[in-house]
Structures are given as structure tokens and as C-alpha cells.
Design a protein around this motif. Structure first.
Motif, PDB file in Angstrom:
ATOM      1  N   SER A 173     -11.238  -5.425  15.766  1.00  0.00           N
ATOM      2  CA  SER A 173     -10.287  -4.887  16.738  1.00  0.00           C
ATOM      3  C   SER A 173     -11.055  -4.572  18.013  1.00  0.00           C
ATOM      4  CB  SER A 173      -9.667  -3.589  16.218  1.00  0.00           C
ATOM      5  OG  SER A 173      -8.968  -3.810  15.026  1.00  0.00           O
ATOM      6  N   TYR A 174     -10.304  -4.350  19.105  1.00  0.00           N
ATOM      7  CA  TYR A 174     -10.929  -3.900  20.344  1.00  0.00           C
ATOM      8  C   TYR A 174     -10.385  -2.527  20.714  1.00  0.00           C
ATOM      9  CZ  TYR A 174     -13.143  -8.366  21.386  1.00  0.00           C
ATOM     10  OH  TYR A 174     -13.927  -9.485  21.347  1.00  0.00           O
ATOM     11  N   LEU A 175     -11.317  -1.628  21.071  1.00  0.00           N
ATOM     12  CA  LEU A 175     -10.926  -0.338  21.621  1.00  0.00           C
ATOM     13  C   LEU A 175     -11.186  -0.422  23.120  1.00  0.00           C
ATOM     14  CD1 LEU A 175     -10.000   2.572  20.820  1.00  0.00           C
ATOM     15  CD2 LEU A 175     -12.422   3.192  20.849  1.00  0.00           C
ATOM     16  N   TYR A 176     -10.144  -0.173  23.915  1.00  0.00           N
ATOM     17  CA  TYR A 176     -10.272  -0.207  25.372  1.00  0.00           C
ATOM     18  C   TYR A 176     -10.484   1.217  25.854  1.00  0.00           C
ATOM     19  CZ  TYR A 176      -8.492  -5.008  25.293  1.00  0.00           C
ATOM     20  OH  TYR A 176      -8.334  -6.349  25.068  1.00  0.00           O
ATOM     21  N   ASP A 193     -10.413  -7.822  10.031  1.00  0.00           N
ATOM     22  CA  ASP A 193     -10.430  -8.410  11.371  1.00  0.00           C
ATOM     23  C   ASP A 193     -10.993  -7.432  12.402  1.00  0.00           C
ATOM     24  OD1 ASP A 193      -9.223 -10.449  10.105  1.00  0.00           O
ATOM     25  OD2 ASP A 193      -7.371 -10.439  11.253  1.00  0.00           O
ATOM     26  N   ASN A 244      -5.785 -11.363  21.450  1.00  0.00           N
ATOM     27  CA  ASN A 244      -6.354 -10.219  22.150  1.00  0.00           C
ATOM     28  C   ASN A 244      -5.919 -10.240  23.617  1.00  0.00           C
ATOM     29  OD1 ASN A 244      -7.850  -9.021  19.998  1.00  0.00           O
ATOM     30  ND2 ASN A 244      -9.292 -10.727  20.158  1.00  0.00           N
ATOM     31  N   VAL A 254     -14.272  -2.600  23.775  1.00  0.00           N
ATOM     32  CA  VAL A 254     -15.450  -2.463  22.919  1.00  0.00           C
ATOM     33  C   VAL A 254     -15.009  -2.925  21.523  1.00  0.00           C
ATOM     34  CG1 VAL A 254     -17.031  -0.782  21.876  1.00  0.00           C
ATOM     35  CG2 VAL A 254     -16.211  -0.442  24.219  1.00  0.00           C
ATOM     36  N   PRO A 255     -15.723  -3.856  20.900  1.00  0.00           N
ATOM     37  CA  PRO A 255     -15.303  -4.276  19.557  1.00  0.00           C
ATOM     38  C   PRO A 255     -15.527  -3.157  18.543  1.00  0.00           C
ATOM     39  CG  PRO A 255     -17.351  -5.363  20.184  1.00  0.00           C
ATOM     40  CD  PRO A 255     -16.913  -4.567  21.373  1.00  0.00           C
ATOM     41  N   ILE A 256     -14.576  -2.936  17.664  1.00  0.00           N
ATOM     42  CA  ILE A 256     -14.772  -1.929  16.606  1.00  0.00           C
ATOM     43  C   ILE A 256     -14.393  -2.512  15.256  1.00  0.00           C
ATOM     44  CG2 ILE A 256     -14.447   0.098  18.103  1.00  0.00           C
ATOM     45  CD1 ILE A 256     -11.672   0.440  16.829  1.00  0.00           C
ATOM     46  N   THR A 257     -15.014  -1.967  14.233  1.00  0.00           N
ATOM     47  CA  THR A 257     -14.756  -2.431  12.872  1.00  0.00           C
ATOM     48  C   THR A 257     -14.242  -1.267  12.035  1.00  0.00           C
ATOM     49  OG1 THR A 257     -17.018  -1.934  12.243  1.00  0.00           O
ATOM     50  CG2 THR A 257     -16.564  -4.182  12.957  1.00  0.00           C
ATOM     51  N   SER A 258     -13.669  -1.592  10.897  1.00  0.00           N
ATOM     52  CA  SER A 258     -13.153  -0.572   9.985  1.00  0.00           C
ATOM     53  C   SER A 258     -13.342  -1.067   8.565  1.00  0.00           C
ATOM     54  CB  SER A 258     -11.668  -0.356  10.266  1.00  0.00           C
ATOM     55  OG  SER A 258     -11.063   0.302   9.183  1.00  0.00           O
ATOM     56  N   ILE A 259     -13.609  -0.136   7.644  1.00  0.00           N
ATOM     57  CA  ILE A 259     -13.720  -0.537   6.241  1.00  0.00           C
ATOM     58  C   ILE A 259     -12.358  -0.950   5.688  1.00  0.00           C
ATOM     59  CG2 ILE A 259     -15.778   0.785   5.618  1.00  0.00           C
ATOM     60  CD1 ILE A 259     -13.843   2.957   4.518  1.00  0.00           C
ATOM     61  N   PHE A 260     -11.275  -0.595   6.381  1.00  0.00           N
ATOM     62  CA  PHE A 260      -9.944  -0.859   5.855  1.00  0.00           C
ATOM     63  C   PHE A 260      -9.361  -2.180   6.330  1.00  0.00           C
ATOM     64  CE2 PHE A 260     -10.093   3.845   6.213  1.00  0.00           C
ATOM     65  CZ  PHE A 260     -10.244   4.072   4.853  1.00  0.00           C
ATOM     66  N   HIS A 261     -10.048  -2.832   7.249  1.00  0.00           N
ATOM     67  CA  HIS A 261      -9.419  -3.959   7.914  1.00  0.00           C
ATOM     68  C   HIS A 261     -10.502  -4.946   8.297  1.00  0.00           C
ATOM     69  CE1 HIS A 261      -6.313  -5.941  10.074  1.00  0.00           C
ATOM     70  NE2 HIS A 261      -6.867  -5.779  11.247  1.00  0.00           N
ATOM     71  N   ASP A 318       0.809  -1.232   0.000  1.00  0.00           N
ATOM     72  CA  ASP A 318       0.000   0.000   0.000  1.00  0.00           C
ATOM     73  C   ASP A 318       0.836   1.273   0.000  1.00  0.00           C
ATOM     74  OD1 ASP A 318      -2.490  -1.194   0.014  1.00  0.00           O
ATOM     75  OD2 ASP A 318      -2.554  -1.358   2.205  1.00  0.00           O
TER      76      ASP A 318
END
Lengths: 284, 284
Positions: B265-268, B263, B152, B254-261, B24
Motif C-alpha cells: 500500500s502507499y501512505l501519502y 499487497d 495506485n 511512502v510504501p507501507i506493508t502489513s502482516i495482514f495484507h 473474516d
């Protein structure tokens, strides 16, 4: 050549051994610094392993500077595997006893920071980057960067803000952090969202990686379409607002020392809440 | 042999090139999987670099499985340096343009957890380890362990408690974390202190690394002499007490998602405080 010549304990014969120091876990670390012929190296390595095995050593570490790349193939052929590498060296390891291998894992995480720098006019310090997945999409984001090996997170945040935008800022606290996986080859990633207070206002952007930098009204930042697709953007806006309104407490650094480790460490904790409950050894 | 034969754009001559995919950031990644003669490799590498240079490529990454250790020395002699290594492969990199090198750093941090598992009788789950600096000193400590690459933090805490003591426990939140440097070779270290709730009570200790395990009254743990010399112990006791008394909030995932990835992720974050202040794009 850094080879120690010692009298072999069980034979009385003079043999060469590789220079090695003991580690804290029953193993030895071989640190070769000067050029060595591969054949000489293999002879010394075999004799040394035989000695270490008699001594009951466990993990054998060999650190090879990149200038000694000629020794990598012979080391692997003697049963070593890669452990980790840095630009200037490769570390190889072999577990020699019959017991279960307890060689510790390599560094597994890259660590990054994102800096929320909010001024008294409720403007956020934002940048557009020249590369990466958001390149050319017109997205304004908070300054981000990688925490170097050996660098404190709070210091990395101050450094990155200064490098990317020229702004001096004071680190306040960590509001949140994200753990992701496989962002960079197979490695995992920890991204710390830092609250900062600006100490200057004139932006002087860095040209290599930064396309543009500005102070942006907070509501404009939060209203960007990317915040709808990318939850981290939405959370960064929420965290900034919650902190500004005085309701939110994150973790702030307290220096700590240890008898086992001479370098200062930082413990990040919720200092607002911890100070209310000191504990001492005579408390019941 | 995984070599692509292509018509060379500027000559019409057939040349072999190494198999490569774009990354990239304007670079290419060469992933060689099958055995290759070193001389053949060097010829292909030189032709490929000349092609990539014409195409304006930047960072050239070469991933060599340990079985292809014969190609390490030739790669270094062609101007590559080490980037990172895992037991089964070595990654090398070379920046080919005249511009400033922006090759990202290697993973820099090991990540560990310490688990505070407190039961309803105010007993703490503690262990004595078979190796390390506290070996044989009679010190009881909370279970600790290394977070694996791709794992995790919250799951690592549950796994380590189970592995070391046989206790099932539920992850509650991260109370604090410590950043240290040079604990393990030159690498840095992040140690997350996790609050857990036990779901079982019968201890079944692991034999390889654990000397002993028990439920210990909290005050006995806090009164150990080591807490006087080692600030982290003192803080662990203070954090445990503050949490038990209900005053302290740490960071929870808190689980979070992204259009770029793809898998998760978790935001603490401090969820107790953030939920009070939702932000939306139309807020003024």
C-alpha cells in the motif's frame, strides 16, 4: 405503467417506448419504477433501442429497482451488462453505437477514516473491536469507520468518534491517507488519518462493534507490539507526535462551489502554505 | 456442477450444499461458477441457509457471474438484496441471524486525478475535451482521468498524462484533493490534484476524448474566464504557483506493508515535516 406512447417519427405508427431522460454524454437513462411484465418490457426495450440508435444515442442505462428483479434476466439477454448495484437497485448498461465504448467505471473505492483524538494530558482515545483481524488480540487502536456515500470525510470522522466512544470531537485536518487494494472483495480502499481535538471526556462505548474504549497515554499506544508488525500503526504514532509538536501540516478542508454542481464540495489543502501566495488573473 | 455433497450433521441424510468459503467476519461467501438450474439452486440454497444458521453464520454472500443471470430472481426471492455489481458479476447478500445487520457498505467513491504538469518555461500542459460540461466552450484544463480499481493514484496520474497527451511525466506529490457528492449517479467522488514534472515535451494527443492539447503559459491558463466561475480552477492555479515558488508541501507516497495484507500500500504524507520527528517504542 410508465410508458410513453409517441408517434413514431419514421412511420406514423403508434409504438410504446420506455421512459428515458438524456444524460450529459449523449446517452439515455431509463428509470422504471412500476411493475412490468417481462414480455411487454422486452418489446418496449427493442423498439426503444431502435429509436435511440436512429437518434445517435450512445450509452443506454437501465435502472431496475429490486422489486423489478424479473426484468434483470431479459435485460441481460438484450445485450446489457451490469454496471453497479445498491441494496435497492441494479444499474445495467449497453453501448449501442459502433464506436469505442466510453462508459465510465463504477465507484471503485471504499473510503474510511481513522481518528487521532489526543487530549491535553497526552492521552489518545483508543478502542478494541469485536470483529475483524485484530479481534481478541488485545490491540488498542484509534477509532475507525467507513465514510458513507454522500458523507463528507470531516463529518464522518466526527460521527464515528461519537458513535464508537460517545466523545464529541472537533475535526482539525487530514494528516495522511493510505491507498490499498483488494481489502474488500476486489475493491480498493482509501483510509484518511484525521487529527481531532476532543470536546468532551466521558467515554460511553457502543456495544455492537466495540469491545472496550479508553484514554491511553500516548507512549503506551506507541509501544504496543503491533506497531512493530504493522507499519500503519507506527506511522499513526509518528504523525500524532509530529502534529502535537507543531511541526507537521496536513490538509484541511475549504468549501468550494462550482457553476456546474449545486452541492457544496470541500477542497482539502495545506492552508498554512497556500495563503502566502494568492494568485489573480492580472498577476504576471 | 460445483456442489459439495456432505452428510448432514443432524440427520444422517445426504443433502447437497452450495460451495462456500468462510470470510473474516463470521459469514460465508458462495461463489458459483457453472450453470445451474434455478429450481436445483433454490433447493440447495434453502438447505445451505438452514445449515449456516445452525452454525451461527452471519452474512451470506452470493456472487453470481452474469452468465448465471437466471439465478438472480430466485436469490432475491429467498430474501437476498443486491450488494454491488461489476460488468461480469452481481454480488447479493443476506444477514441471517436475529442480531443487527453489520454488512459493510459497497464502494462509495469514484476516484479521479488532475495532473499539473509544469515545464521549465512555466508552461502548463493543458487539454480541451470532446465531451462533458465544458465541451465546445474553449476552456483549457489540466489533464484529468479516473483511477481504475486496483490502480495506485500516482500511477494513474502518470498513465492519464501519457494517454491524453503523449507526455512522459514524473509524479511528485498530491497538492490537494476535492470530495464531491452526486457527481455520478448517487456516488461520491474524490479528485486528487497531482504535481508532476514533465520528462518529454512533444505532444501527441489522444483522439477519442481529447479535442486539443498544448503547452500554455501559466498566466494564460490562470486568466481564463472559467477560473472566475469555477473555484477549482482558481485553486489549481494557486496551488501550481505556490508549489513552483517552493512554499507549498502536499502529501507524497511512502510504501507501507502489513502482516495482514500481502499487497503493497502507499501512505501519502507530508514527508518534509514527518522526518523531523521519528518515534520509537522506547521514547518517553
Amino acid at each position: 405503467m410508465m410508458v410513453s406512447n409517441k408517434v413514431c417519427e419514421n412511420g406514423g405508427e403508434h409504438v410504446g417506448l420506455l421512459p428515458a431522460t438524456d444524460d450529459d454524454h449523449g446517452g439515455v437513462i431509463v428509470d422504471i419504477e412500476e411493475a412490468m411484465d417481462a414480455k411487454v418490457f422486452v418489446t418496449l426495450l427493442r423498439d426503444s433501442i431502435s429509436k435511440w440508435r436512429q437518434q445517435g444515442k450512445k450509452g443506454i442505462w437501465i435502472k431496475l429497482p429490486i422489486g423489478l428483479v424479473n426484468l434483470v434476466e431479459p435485460t441481460v439477454k438484450e445485450g446489457f451488462r451490469y454496471h453497479h448495484a445498491e441494496p435497492t437497485y441494479l444499474m445495467l448498461v449497453r453501448w449501442i453505437p459502433e464506436t469505442t465504448d466510453t462508459i465510465p467505471a463504477n465507484a471503485s473505492h471504499r473510503v474510511g477514516i481513522g481518528a487521532i483524538v489526543l487530549n491535553d494530558k497526552r492521552e489518545l482515545l483508543v478502542v478494541q473491536e469485536k470483529s475483524g483481524k485484530l479481534k481478541g488480540m488485545g490491540v488498542w487502536k484509534i477509532p475507525t469507520g467507513v465514510v458513507d456515500e454522500g458523507e463528507n470525510i470531516n463529518e464522518a470522522a466526527v460521527r464515528e468518534v461519537k458513535e464508537e466512544t460517545g466523545i464529541d470531537a472537533k475535526f482539525l485536518e487530514i494528516l495522511a491517507f493510505r491507498q490499498s487494494h483488494k481489502l474488500f472483495f476486489q475493491k480498493s480502499d482509501l483510509f484518511f488519518i484525521c487529527m481531532m481535538h476532543p470536546l468532551s471526556s466521558d467515554i460511553k462505548k457502543q456495544d455492537l462493534e466495540i469491545e472496550a474504549a479508553q484514554w491511553m497515554p500516548f507512549e503506551e499506544y506507541a509501544a504496543q507490539p503491533v506497531a512493530q508488525d504493522h507499519q500503519l500503526y507506527k506511522y499513526i504514532a509518528e504523525l500524532c507526535l509530529a502534529k502535537e509538536q507543531g511541526e507537521y501540516t496536513g490538509l484541511s478542508p475549504v468549501p468550494i462551489t462550482s457553476i456546474f454542481h449545486k452541492d457544496l464540495s470541500y477542497l482539502y489543502l495545506n492552508s498554512q502554505h497556500l495563503n502566502q501566495s494568492p494568485v489573480s488573473s492580472d498577476q504576471s
